[in-house]
Motif scaffolding. Sequence first.
Motif, short mmCIF file in Angstrom:
data_model
loop_
_atom_site.label_atom_id
_atom_site.label_comp_id
_atom_site.label_asym_id
_atom_site.label_seq_id
_atom_site.Cartn_x
_atom_site.Cartn_y
_atom_site.Cartn_z
N LEU A 26 25.05 48.72 -31.11
CA LEU A 26 25.05 48.87 -29.71
C LEU A 26 26.32 50.13 -29.70
N PHE A 27 27.37 49.88 -30.55
CA PHE A 27 28.48 50.56 -30.48
C PHE A 27 28.04 51.92 -30.87
N LEU A 30 26.15 53.92 -28.22
CA LEU A 30 27.01 54.15 -26.94
C LEU A 30 27.68 55.56 -27.37
N PHE A 33 25.35 58.58 -27.36
CA PHE A 33 25.31 59.20 -26.05
C PHE A 33 26.51 59.98 -25.31
N ARG A 34 27.59 59.34 -26.04
CA ARG A 34 28.85 60.07 -25.57
C ARG A 34 28.73 61.73 -26.40
#
Length: 55
Positions: A26-27, A30, A33-34
Amino acid sequence: MEDSSLSDGIDVDKGFAIAFVVLVLLFLILMIFRCVKLVKNPYEASSTTTDLSLS
């Protein structure tokens, strides 16, 4: 002399390992996407830090 309920249940170490892998994935998603947002429009992503230093 082992308790049969422990061998039939969920292994605690395996559960922690699976939870850790899920949190890492999940990290990473994330962060991907950033980074994509930063590559697509670097000025918009960094505008909050530059506005304070210019004014």
